[in-house]
Write a protein that holds these residues in place. Structure first.
Motif, mmCIF file in Angstrom:
data_model
loop_
_atom_site.group_PDB
_atom_site.id
_atom_site.type_symbol
_atom_site.label_atom_id
_atom_site.label_comp_id
_atom_site.label_asym_id
_atom_site.label_seq_id
_atom_site.Cartn_x
_atom_site.Cartn_y
_atom_site.Cartn_z
ATOM 1 N N LEU A 1 37.416 -7.190 -101.342
ATOM 2 C CA LEU A 1 37.222 -6.562 -100.042
ATOM 3 C C LEU A 1 36.501 -7.555 -99.135
ATOM 4 N N THR A 2 36.823 -7.545 -97.843
ATOM 5 C CA THR A 2 36.103 -8.372 -96.879
ATOM 6 C C THR A 2 35.473 -7.470 -95.821
ATOM 7 N N LEU A 3 34.236 -7.786 -95.470
ATOM 8 C CA LEU A 3 33.481 -7.025 -94.480
ATOM 9 C C LEU A 3 32.751 -7.990 -93.559
ATOM 10 N N SER A 4 32.338 -7.487 -92.408
ATOM 11 C CA SER A 4 31.719 -8.360 -91.410
ATOM 12 C C SER A 4 30.194 -8.390 -91.488
ATOM 13 N N TYR A 5 29.578 -7.427 -92.168
ATOM 14 C CA TYR A 5 28.127 -7.328 -92.105
ATOM 15 C C TYR A 5 27.502 -7.381 -93.498
ATOM 16 N N PRO A 6 26.413 -8.152 -93.631
ATOM 17 C CA PRO A 6 25.753 -8.284 -94.937
ATOM 18 C C PRO A 6 25.302 -6.955 -95.524
ATOM 19 N N GLY A 7 24.822 -6.048 -94.672
ATOM 20 C CA GLY A 7 24.341 -4.764 -95.185
ATOM 21 C C GLY A 7 25.420 -3.990 -95.908
ATOM 22 N N ALA A 8 26.656 -4.066 -95.421
ATOM 23 C CA ALA A 8 27.762 -3.367 -96.073
ATOM 24 C C ALA A 8 28.075 -3.990 -97.427
ATOM 25 N N LEU A 9 27.977 -5.312 -97.521
ATOM 26 C CA LEU A 9 28.209 -5.985 -98.801
ATOM 27 C C LEU A 9 27.138 -5.607 -99.814
ATOM 28 N N LYS A 10 25.905 -5.498 -99.374
ATOM 29 C CA LYS A 10 24.818 -5.077 -100.273
ATOM 30 C C LYS A 10 25.081 -3.678 -100.816
ATOM 31 N N SER A 11 25.557 -2.803 -99.968
ATOM 32 C CA SER A 11 25.795 -1.422 -100.384
ATOM 33 C C SER A 11 26.859 -1.340 -101.470
ATOM 34 N N LEU A 12 27.866 -2.196 -101.393
ATOM 35 C CA LEU A 12 28.914 -2.189 -102.404
ATOM 36 C C LEU A 12 28.357 -2.500 -103.785
ATOM 37 N N ALA A 13 27.520 -3.550 -103.857
ATOM 38 C CA ALA A 13 26.941 -3.915 -105.146
ATOM 39 C C ALA A 13 25.997 -2.837 -105.652
ATOM 40 N N THR A 14 25.224 -2.255 -104.741
ATOM 41 C CA THR A 14 24.279 -1.205 -105.130
ATOM 42 C C THR A 14 25.010 0.014 -105.685
ATOM 43 N N ALA A 15 26.191 0.280 -105.162
ATOM 44 C CA ALA A 15 26.981 1.431 -105.624
ATOM 45 C C ALA A 15 27.834 1.101 -106.847
#
Length: 295
Positions: free
Chosen positions: A221-235
């Motif tokens: 998956l590709t996203l534009s914001y670091p916060g969204a990438l962090k959420s993926l790993a946390t979930a």
């Protein structure tokens, strides 16, 4: 031909937004005849029909659509000019328009804003999420005062680039994964991982990291914001490659694990601005210098 009247232009924009002359009159606190007069004078000045009155709705003509589209920018520029004059008259330092790329830490940015508010209360920052290449062009055009950009960018004679930070990248992994002490391209290429969007320089850095090891790995998956990438790993959805600065608040958190990369991958950033900055821009530059690392 006389210049456009901004009050009349604002009336046309209000009609476009609200749909009727009556609604525009109410929103602008004008008498209905004044609204009609504004449009009539605009049409006379431009020698073009701008609005077609319907039974229920007023519709813009093609000429009216062009005027509204460009007129919005003109009104915004006018508001900005008025604010700058008022700030200068009141002894306040001014507004600094800052372009911020996707790679800027969402943890670091609030710290900088807080420090600026305490030290320079007269300076107002207007942040815009802008890609690094676009930031350079807008600096050249004068529609940005300063930008935090991925480095390096092609040089422009009007713009100065100063190295700012060179942060190491790390892998943020779900806690349930069995992972080695250091994450290599060979190990990560066969697993689910997320990355920054292709338009960003961060995407290119990560692709090169895989490429040096002989992999053309595709992100899950590709996203534009670091916060969204962090959420993926946390979930527990997938791994994410992020600057260490971005994930320091998760060090030791039970739901994720942070691992260094091998070979090392660095994220270089720079501060860009036009030559001869104003006092307000200079105060922001001095503050950013305090958040720089040793290069």
């Amino acid at each position: 031909m006389r210049n456009l009247n901004l009050d009349q232009l604002q009336t046309l924009v209000a009609i476009a937004d609200l749909g009727t002359f009556a609604a525009a009159a109410q929103a602008l606190h004008l008498a209905p005849p004044t609204v009609s007069l504004h449009i009539k004078e605009l049409e006379t000045r431009l020698e073009a029909e701008l609005v077609v009155r319907g039974r229920r709705q007023a519709e813009l003509t093609p000429a009216g659509e062009v005027l509204v589209q460009e007129g919005r920018q003109l009104l915004l520029a006018s508001d900005d000019l008025v604010e700058r004059v008022r700030r200068r008259a009141a002894g306040r330092e001014g507004v600094v328009r800052v372009g911020v790329s996707a790679g800027v830490s969402t943890r670091l940015l609030p710290l900088m804003l807080e420090a600026l508010a305490q030290r320079c209360p007269g300076v107002e920052l207007r942040l815009e999420a802008v890609g690094s290449a676009e930031s350079m062009q807008r600096l050249k055009a004068g529609t940005l005062d300063l930008a935090i950009i991925a480095s390096p960018q092609p040089p422009l004679p009007e713009v100065r680039q100063t190295p700012w930070r060179n942060d190491p990248m790390v892998a943020l992994l779900p806690a349930s994964w069995e992972a080695p002490d250091t994450i290599t391209p060979d190990w990560l290429a066969s697993r689910r991982w997320a990355s920054f969007a292709p338009a960003t320089q961060m995407h290119g850095l990560i692709a090169h990291w895989f490429g040096q090891a002989g992999h053309h790995a595709r992100p899950f998956l590709t996203l534009s914001y670091p916060g969204a990438l962090k959420s993926l790993a946390t979930a527990s959805r997938c791994a994410a490659l992020l600057p260490l600065e971005e994930v320091q608040d998760l060090q030791g958190a039970p739901e994720v694990q942070v691992r260094p990369l091998s070979p090392t991958l660095m994220r270089p950033m720079a501060v860009a601005h036009r030559h001869h900055p104003s006092p307000a821009v200079q105060s922001v530059l001095e503050l950013l210098a305090e958040f720089a690392d040793a290069h």
